[in-house]
Design an enzyme around this catalytic site. Structure first.
Site, PDB file in Angstrom:
ATOM      1  N   LYS A   1      -3.462  -1.670  16.985  1.00  0.00           N
ATOM      2  CA  LYS A   1      -4.031  -0.675  16.079  1.00  0.00           C
ATOM      3  C   LYS A   1      -4.984   0.263  16.826  1.00  0.00           C
ATOM      4  O   LYS A   1      -5.004   1.477  16.588  1.00  0.00           O
ATOM      5  CB  LYS A   1      -4.740  -1.365  14.919  1.00  0.00           C
ATOM      6  CG  LYS A   1      -3.789  -2.002  13.914  1.00  0.00           C
ATOM      7  CD  LYS A   1      -2.888  -0.953  13.280  1.00  0.00           C
ATOM      8  CE  LYS A   1      -2.026  -1.507  12.174  1.00  0.00           C
ATOM      9  NZ  LYS A   1      -1.181  -0.459  11.559  1.00  0.00           N
TER      10      LYS A   1
ATOM     11  N   ILE B   1       2.428  -6.539  10.520  1.00  0.00           N
ATOM     12  CA  ILE B   1       1.097  -6.807   9.964  1.00  0.00           C
ATOM     13  C   ILE B   1       0.659  -8.260  10.075  1.00  0.00           C
ATOM     14  O   ILE B   1      -0.434  -8.604   9.639  1.00  0.00           O
ATOM     15  CB  ILE B   1       1.031  -6.377   8.485  1.00  0.00           C
ATOM     16  CG1 ILE B   1       2.071  -7.133   7.648  1.00  0.00           C
ATOM     17  CG2 ILE B   1       1.217  -4.867   8.358  1.00  0.00           C
ATOM     18  CD1 ILE B   1       1.932  -6.906   6.155  1.00  0.00           C
TER      19      ILE B   1
ATOM     20  N   ALA C   1       3.873   2.072   8.211  1.00  0.00           N
ATOM     21  CA  ALA C   1       4.810   1.073   8.725  1.00  0.00           C
ATOM     22  C   ALA C   1       4.162   0.322   9.881  1.00  0.00           C
ATOM     23  O   ALA C   1       3.579   0.931  10.776  1.00  0.00           O
ATOM     24  CB  ALA C   1       6.096   1.745   9.196  1.00  0.00           C
ATOM     25  N   ALA C   2       4.258  -1.000   9.858  1.00  0.00           N
ATOM     26  CA  ALA C   2       3.593  -1.798  10.893  1.00  0.00           C
ATOM     27  C   ALA C   2       4.086  -3.233  10.862  1.00  0.00           C
ATOM     28  O   ALA C   2       4.635  -3.701   9.859  1.00  0.00           O
ATOM     29  CB  ALA C   2       2.073  -1.777  10.691  1.00  0.00           C
TER      30      ALA C   2
ATOM     31  N   VAL D   1      -8.305 -23.280   0.859  1.00  0.00           N
ATOM     32  CA  VAL D   1      -9.315 -22.486   1.546  1.00  0.00           C
ATOM     33  C   VAL D   1      -9.447 -23.056   2.949  1.00  0.00           C
ATOM     34  O   VAL D   1      -9.583 -24.272   3.123  1.00  0.00           O
ATOM     35  CB  VAL D   1     -10.671 -22.536   0.812  1.00  0.00           C
ATOM     36  CG1 VAL D   1     -11.785 -21.957   1.681  1.00  0.00           C
ATOM     37  CG2 VAL D   1     -10.586 -21.789  -0.515  1.00  0.00           C
TER      38      VAL D   1
ATOM     39  N   ASP E   1      11.357   3.186   5.161  1.00  0.00           N
ATOM     40  CA  ASP E   1      11.048   1.764   5.317  1.00  0.00           C
ATOM     41  C   ASP E   1      12.299   1.046   5.815  1.00  0.00           C
ATOM     42  O   ASP E   1      13.419   1.473   5.535  1.00  0.00           O
ATOM     43  CB  ASP E   1      10.596   1.157   3.985  1.00  0.00           C
ATOM     44  CG  ASP E   1       9.710  -0.073   4.153  1.00  0.00           C
ATOM     45  OD1 ASP E   1      10.207  -1.085   4.683  1.00  0.00           O
ATOM     46  OD2 ASP E   1       8.535  -0.021   3.756  1.00  0.00           O
TER      47      ASP E   1
ATOM     48  N   ILE F   1       0.835  -1.204   0.000  1.00  0.00           N
ATOM     49  CA  ILE F   1       0.000   0.000   0.000  1.00  0.00           C
ATOM     50  C   ILE F   1       0.867   1.251   0.000  1.00  0.00           C
ATOM     51  O   ILE F   1       0.594   2.219  -0.715  1.00  0.00           O
ATOM     52  CB  ILE F   1      -0.965   0.009   1.200  1.00  0.00           C
ATOM     53  CG1 ILE F   1      -1.829  -1.256   1.221  1.00  0.00           C
ATOM     54  CG2 ILE F   1      -1.862   1.252   1.161  1.00  0.00           C
ATOM     55  CD1 ILE F   1      -2.691  -1.396   2.472  1.00  0.00           C
TER      56      ILE F   1
ATOM     57  N   ARG G   1     -15.272 -11.665   3.604  1.00  0.00           N
ATOM     58  CA  ARG G   1     -14.450 -10.478   3.814  1.00  0.00           C
ATOM     59  C   ARG G   1     -14.931  -9.390   2.860  1.00  0.00           C
ATOM     60  O   ARG G   1     -15.619  -9.652   1.886  1.00  0.00           O
ATOM     61  CB  ARG G   1     -12.965 -10.779   3.562  1.00  0.00           C
ATOM     62  CG  ARG G   1     -12.346 -11.795   4.519  1.00  0.00           C
ATOM     63  CD  ARG G   1     -12.247 -11.265   5.927  1.00  0.00           C
ATOM     64  NE  ARG G   1     -11.606 -12.201   6.836  1.00  0.00           N
ATOM     65  CZ  ARG G   1     -12.253 -13.097   7.582  1.00  0.00           C
ATOM     66  NH1 ARG G   1     -13.583 -13.192   7.498  1.00  0.00           N
ATOM     67  NH2 ARG G   1     -11.586 -13.883   8.408  1.00  0.00           N
TER      68      ARG G   1
ATOM     69  N   TYR H   1      -2.371  -7.774  17.457  1.00  0.00           N
ATOM     70  CA  TYR H   1      -2.276  -6.875  16.302  1.00  0.00           C
ATOM     71  C   TYR H   1      -3.427  -5.870  16.311  1.00  0.00           C
ATOM     72  O   TYR H   1      -3.214  -4.654  16.180  1.00  0.00           O
ATOM     73  CB  TYR H   1      -2.291  -7.680  15.007  1.00  0.00           C
ATOM     74  CG  TYR H   1      -2.514  -6.838  13.776  1.00  0.00           C
ATOM     75  CD1 TYR H   1      -1.484  -6.076  13.244  1.00  0.00           C
ATOM     76  CD2 TYR H   1      -3.768  -6.783  13.162  1.00  0.00           C
ATOM     77  CE1 TYR H   1      -1.694  -5.276  12.120  1.00  0.00           C
ATOM     78  CE2 TYR H   1      -3.977  -5.992  12.043  1.00  0.00           C
ATOM     79  CZ  TYR H   1      -2.941  -5.250  11.530  1.00  0.00           C
ATOM     80  OH  TYR H   1      -3.156  -4.459  10.427  1.00  0.00           O
TER      81      TYR H   1
END
Length: 314
Positions: A150, A81, A78-79, A205, A31, A12, A213, A146
């Site tokens: 956030k 994830i 930046a994270a 799956v 980064d 992203i 989602r 996580y």
């Protein structure tokens, strides 16, 4: 506008850098390449409006970096994830997603930054909410470190806004997909399906295929970041999705159709912690930002598959 983008080499982040440069802004990208890739930015090597700094938000002298480059707006992408890594090592997750965010905010307030646009997580912070599509007014109910990190980032930045006048807004994306998404690991299912099908490998799956989602194309998400960087939405979280649920099985069919491959995934037991449903109400972004998603799922999947097809044949 002079902008600084953390996580600039990511999926992203690099797309946001491209958009900001295309809009005529100057951009400092930051980064540490933990998950970002230098190849996402290599086409900018000769662009005088772009400067790249290799640094880690947890350890770098962020005050010195911001003092040198003096951005007006910081886009914080930046994270850490990986949800499963956060479960296995919550201290590391908090070091990056909470402490890293606070360090950035502290440097920003000391160097005259006007606004931080923070990346939250619309796909995880609500847990199992009382309604779908889920609005921003739903209570946060993190089911992982996580997600908790956030939410903590939102709270800290809003506190900085009230105490120090450092403006902020929070972009809470649904499940983002598109070109440059990492096809490895367990996140980024569109990229994972595309890469596997193009390579003739089996696809998996988890569960019976009915988990849903809200899939939103990366260019639409980037547009929301750009819109919220103006003097709007101070302290607010904006859900950024489509308001539509797509099941795992439906998504596999869409990717298989775009690839021209078999629509025959392997079904595996559900993974611990996976949510059954996720879908965001995007009404606030529509009203305040004038934002709406422009890319339908079939078109976005097609664009993503073509990106991976091109990479596959290189």
């Amino acid at each position: 506008m002079r902008a600084l983008v953390t996580g600039a080499a990511g999926f992203i982040g690099s797309t946001l850098v491209d958009r900001l440069l295309a809009d005529g802004h100057s951009v400092v990208g930051l980064d540490n390449f933990a998950t970002g890739r230098a190849t996402n930015l290599e086409h900018l090597a000769d662009n005088s409006a772009h400067v790249f700094v290799e640094a880690d938000i947890v350890t770098a002298d962020l005050h010195a970096i911001l003092e040198q480059h003096r951005p007006e707006v910081v886009f914080h992408l930046a994270a850490q994830i990986d949800v499963r890594r956060s479960v296995a090592d919550p201290q590391f997750d908090a070091a990056v997603n909470v402490i890293g965010t606070v360090r950035l905010a502290e440097a920003a307030r000391q160097t005259g930054v006007r606004k931080i646009v923070h990346t939250s997580s619309g796909g995880s912070i609500y847990g199992t909410p009382p309604e779908y599509p889920t609005p921003e007014t739903a209570p946060t109910d993190p089911a992982s470190p996580y997600a908790a990190g956030k939410v903590a980032g939102e709270i800290y930045l809003n506190t900085f806004r009230h105490l120090y006048g450092l403006d902020c807004s929070h972009i809470a994306p649904a499940n983002v997909y598109g070109p440059r998404q990492d096809p490895h690991g367990e996140a980024g299912v569109v990229a994972i399906f595309a890469q596997a099908l193009l390579s003739g490998k089996p696809t998996r799956v988890f569960g019976d295929g009915t988990n849903t989602r809200d899939y939103v194309f990366v260019d639409d998400v980037v547009d929301a970041f750009v819109r919220v960087s103006a003097d709007v939405g101070g302290g607010l979280r904006f859900n950024i999705g489509t308001g539509k649920e797509t099941s795992d099985r439906q998504l596999h069919s869409a990717v298989a159709a775009a690839v021209g491959g078999p629509d025959d995934p392997e079904f595996h037991p559900p993974r611990l912690g996976d949510l059954k449903r996720s879908c965001l109400d995007i009404g606030l972004a529509e009203r305040v930002l004038g934002w709406r998603p422009q890319i339908e799922l079939a078109d976005g999947v097609r664009r993503t598959v073509e990106y991976f097809r091109h990479k596959h044949t290189d």
